[in-house]
Design a protein around this motif. Structure first.
Motif, PDB file in Angstrom:
ATOM      1  N   GLU A   1       0.821  -1.203   0.000  1.00 15.90           N
ATOM      2  CA  GLU A   1       0.000   0.000   0.000  1.00 15.90           C
ATOM      3  C   GLU A   1       0.860   1.260   0.000  1.00 15.90           C
ATOM      4  O   GLU A   1       0.532   2.244  -0.660  1.00 15.90           O
ATOM      5  N   GLU A   2       1.957   1.231   0.743  1.00 15.64           N
ATOM      6  CA  GLU A   2       2.864   2.380   0.788  1.00 15.64           C
ATOM      7  C   GLU A   2       3.485   2.622  -0.590  1.00 15.64           C
ATOM      8  O   GLU A   2       3.552   3.759  -1.061  1.00 15.64           O
ATOM      9  N   LEU A   3       3.914   1.557  -1.245  1.00 14.44           N
ATOM     10  CA  LEU A   3       4.492   1.681  -2.580  1.00 14.44           C
ATOM     11  C   LEU A   3       3.441   2.144  -3.585  1.00 14.44           C
ATOM     12  O   LEU A   3       3.693   3.027  -4.399  1.00 14.44           O
ATOM     13  N   ARG A   4       2.257   1.577  -3.523  1.00 17.68           N
ATOM     14  CA  ARG A   4       1.177   2.000  -4.436  1.00 17.68           C
ATOM     15  C   ARG A   4       0.849   3.478  -4.235  1.00 17.68           C
ATOM     16  O   ARG A   4       0.591   4.200  -5.195  1.00 17.68           O
ATOM     17  N   SER A   5       0.843   3.925  -3.009  1.00 19.08           N
ATOM     18  CA  SER A   5       0.578   5.332  -2.722  1.00 19.08           C
ATOM     19  C   SER A   5       1.632   6.224  -3.381  1.00 19.08           C
ATOM     20  O   SER A   5       1.311   7.263  -3.967  1.00 19.08           O
TER      21      SER A   5
END
Length: 102
Positions: free
Chosen positions: A39-43
């Motif tokens: 999720e952090e990378l996608r953000s």
């Protein structure tokens, strides 16, 4: 270079990012990155995508950092067995980056 040509180059960069984004699934291994979660990378990718759609050079710079040798995308591609595709995408990005930065 005409405005239409520049717009097309920005769109091509966005397409490269979209291909990488499609590889970022909930099952990927992030072991060799500084990201704590998918999720952090996608953000981060979404933030860069937004900047690129606005033709903001900061987005181009951030994406360059992710595509850099031993950078996030290379590490993810090696850990998740899509290194050849990464090499092609990275090469395409490098070409577009050089044109847009001149």
């Amino acid at each position: 270079m005409s405005r239409d040509n520049m717009d097309n180059l920005w769109n091509e960069v966005i397409k490269v990012l979209q291909v990488v984004k499609s590889k970022i699934t909930s099952e990927i291994d992030l072991l060799w990155t500084h990201y704590n979660s998918v999720e952090e990378l996608r953000s981060e990718i979404n933030r860069i995508d937004y900047l690129l759609k606005d033709k903001n050079e900061k987005g181009l710079e951030l994406l360059g950092y992710l595509f850099a040798p031993t950078g996030t995308f290379q590490e993810i591609s090696m850990q998740n067995e899509w290194i050849e595709e990464y090499i092609n995408l990275s090469s395409e990005f490098d070409t577009l980056y050089k044109i847009l930065k001149t």
